[in-house]
Design a protein around this motif. Structure first.
Motif, short mmCIF file in Angstrom:
data_model
loop_
_atom_site.label_atom_id
_atom_site.label_comp_id
_atom_site.label_asym_id
_atom_site.label_seq_id
_atom_site.Cartn_x
_atom_site.Cartn_y
_atom_site.Cartn_z
N GLY A 261 43.06 47.80 27.03
CA GLY A 261 43.23 47.88 28.48
C GLY A 261 41.94 47.58 29.24
O GLY A 261 41.96 47.46 30.46
N PHE B 201 45.16 41.68 43.37
CA PHE B 201 44.15 41.58 42.32
C PHE B 201 44.27 40.17 41.76
O PHE B 201 45.30 39.80 41.20
CB PHE B 201 44.48 42.65 41.29
N ASN C 53 47.84 40.58 40.14
CA ASN C 53 48.38 41.92 39.95
C ASN C 53 48.52 42.54 41.33
O ASN C 53 47.79 42.20 42.26
CB ASN C 53 47.45 42.78 39.09
N ARG D 71 48.00 45.61 42.30
CA ARG D 71 47.35 46.92 42.29
C ARG D 71 45.90 46.72 41.89
O ARG D 71 45.50 45.64 41.49
CB ARG D 71 48.06 47.80 41.27
N GLY E 167 42.65 47.07 39.49
CA GLY E 167 42.49 46.96 38.04
C GLY E 167 41.79 48.19 37.47
O GLY E 167 41.10 48.92 38.17
N ASP E 168 41.97 48.37 36.19
CA ASP E 168 41.34 49.48 35.48
C ASP E 168 40.69 48.89 34.23
O ASP E 168 41.41 48.29 33.42
CB ASP E 168 42.43 50.49 35.12
N PRO E 169 39.39 48.90 34.05
CA PRO E 169 38.38 49.75 34.70
C PRO E 169 37.63 49.14 35.89
O PRO E 169 36.65 49.74 36.33
CB PRO E 169 37.39 49.99 33.55
N GLU E 170 38.07 48.01 36.44
CA GLU E 170 37.30 47.40 37.53
C GLU E 170 37.16 48.34 38.74
O GLU E 170 36.13 48.36 39.42
CB GLU E 170 37.95 46.09 38.00
N1 GLY Z 1 41.50 45.44 33.82
C1 GLY Z 1 42.63 44.60 33.90
C2 GLY Z 1 43.80 45.20 34.54
O1 GLY Z 1 43.73 46.26 35.15
O2 GLY Z 1 44.87 44.60 34.48
#
Ligand code: GLY
Ligand code: AMP
Length: 424
Positions: A226, A269, A285, A287, A289-292
């Motif tokens: 992820g 995103f 996307n 929403r 991002g994670d971890p951005e």
């Molecule tokens: N880091 C990529 C995502 O959140 O999709």
């Protein structure tokens, strides 16, 4: 303001944390939250995908704003349901969230809007898709149309691999309904970057670009995850690249959606590939991002809740956004075995020590147990540090990481290393 944040990852902890820094002071609620959000917000025991439960809570408690973290509830129509109750939502409605929920829809919008993106064909019929492969050179990318938890993309190095991926999705039902349609797409070379565009339907404010590190091991080796860490700003996203993202990607996309009667409010995103073919969109996307998020939001100054509410109300002022100078780095600490199977319940120590070193620790997969914090997921937490420059941020983040301990913890040691080749 009274604000409900939906979700329970590191991303949502970072959103809650950033809202808690607003001068105004807010009453924050997080559904369902984690051990980290519990320190700053009231956790509400309703799951992020329990739409009726979330709507019922919001009807009873009337928050001034709802901020939705993950894609699943947005694609399922959470914003539509909340707005029907007269509530304000940061996050797109179902029709707009299809930019993430359907790669075929997204590709069609991009093509009509003239957004630079990889050439692709869409198929539902297996024989037609297999025949269609011949129009692409190798490697070729095969994508399931719908949400597949980041696993629906195959980069095939050989014809046989590409054919197997197509068969898997269209005949084997590999991703269920999400794979009932596939895209066959041209492979693009380059470096990836993530850009968050705050949108109010018409106007756009870009946050500084970040780079994620998706492979589990150093030097981008091992299986995909992820995301194992990120840094910002990404030097590959030059001011010219950012201007292109605004003028050739986000604004035309919003205009094309409006032409279809769809208003996009929330964060768009943009997953970009920057390379010999210029700036191309790999995916949208709907929403953060994670971890951005854990690395970008700490650099955002000013009234965050006010900015999110302005997006929800269609009155964003892009010129009002203030970004801290300098750089930020976040390093993900993962459970032993991740991204494969991993144990839970490992005791975590050193959280206070990392904070004392000036780091922000965002919880992802944690839980509180007998007064202790224990692991409860694969990506356990992220350690973020700000610096005057990237070197300072890297050193500070790893100083925080070295203070935190749990059995078998693993993390990448080369987060942001690839940025330095652009800087020197
Ligand atoms: N880091 C990529 C995502 O959140 O999709
Ligand atoms: P997506 O979910 O569409 O972003 O794809 C997931 C990952 O697959 C991306 O982050 C890229 O690393 C890779 N990818 C997707 N599409 C392409 C493409 N057309 N060319 C090269 N790599 C791609």
């Amino acid at each position: 303001m009274k604000i409900l944040i939906v979700g329970n990852g590191g991303r949502e902890h970072a959103i809650v944390w950033r809202l808690s820094r607003d001068a105004a002071g807010h009453a924050l609620f997080c559904a369902p939250g984690n051990a980290g959000t519990a320190a700053l917000a009231t956790n509400v025991p309703v799951g992020a995908e329990d739409l009726p439960g979330l709507v019922a809570w919001a009807k009873d408690n009337r928050p001034d704003l709802v901020v939705v973290g993950p894609e699943a509830p947005l694609c399922a129509g959470l914003a539509d349901l909340l707005e029907a109750e007269g509530l304000k939502v940061f996050g797109p409605r179902k029709a707009a969230a299809r930019l993430e929920g359907s790669k075929a829809f997204s590709k069609d919008v991009m093509e009509k809007a003239g957004v630079p993106t990889a050439r692709a064909r869409v198929y539902t019929d297996c024989a037609a898709a297999l025949a269609g492969l011949s129009a692409f050179s190798l490697p070729v990318v095969v994508k399931a149309d719908g949400l597949a938890a980041g696993k629906g993309v195959v980069i095939a190095q050989t014809r046989a691999e590409a054919e197997a991926a197509v068969r898997d999705m269209l005949e084997g039902g590999r991703f269920g309904a999400a794979g009932a349609e596939v895209l066959i797409e041209e492979f693009l070379e380059g470096e990836e970057a993530s850009v968050f565009a705050l949108c109010d339907g018409e106007r756009v404010a870009l946050l500084p670009a970040a780079q994620d590190h998706k492979r589990v091991n150093d030097n981008d080796e091992g299986p995909n995850t992820g995301g194992m860490g990120a840094y910002t700003p990404a030097p590959i996203a030059t001011p010219e690249v950012m201007a292109q993202v605004r003028d050739r990607v986000v604004l035309p996309t919003l205009a094309e959606l409006r032409r279809r009667g769809i208003v996009y409010k929330g964060v768009l995103f943009c997953g970009l590939m920057i390379g010999p073919k210029g700036v191309n969109v790999l995916e949208f996307n709907c929403r953060f991002g994670d971890p951005e998020t854990e690395v970008v939001l700490p650099s955002l100054e000013g009234d965050f809740a006010g900015t999110l509410l302005a997006c929800a109300e269609g009155r964003l002022d892009p010129a009002a956004l203030r970004i801290r100078k300098g750089a930020a780095v976040t390093v993900v600490m993962a459970a032993p075995g991740y991204p494969g199977s991993y144990p839970k319940g490992l005791e975590i120590s050193g959280l206070g020590e990392a904070a004392a070193k000036g780091c922000l620790v965002f919880h992802a997969g944690t839980a509180a147990k007998d007064g202790k914090v224990v692991t409860a997921g694969g990506r356990v937490l992220t350690v973020t540090a700000l610096g005057d420059d990237l070197r300072g941020a890297v050193d500070a983040a790893y100083a925080g990481v070295s203070a935190i301990r749990f059995e078998g913890a693993h993390f990448r040691r080369d987060i942001a290393a690839k940025a330095f080749k652009h800087l020197h």
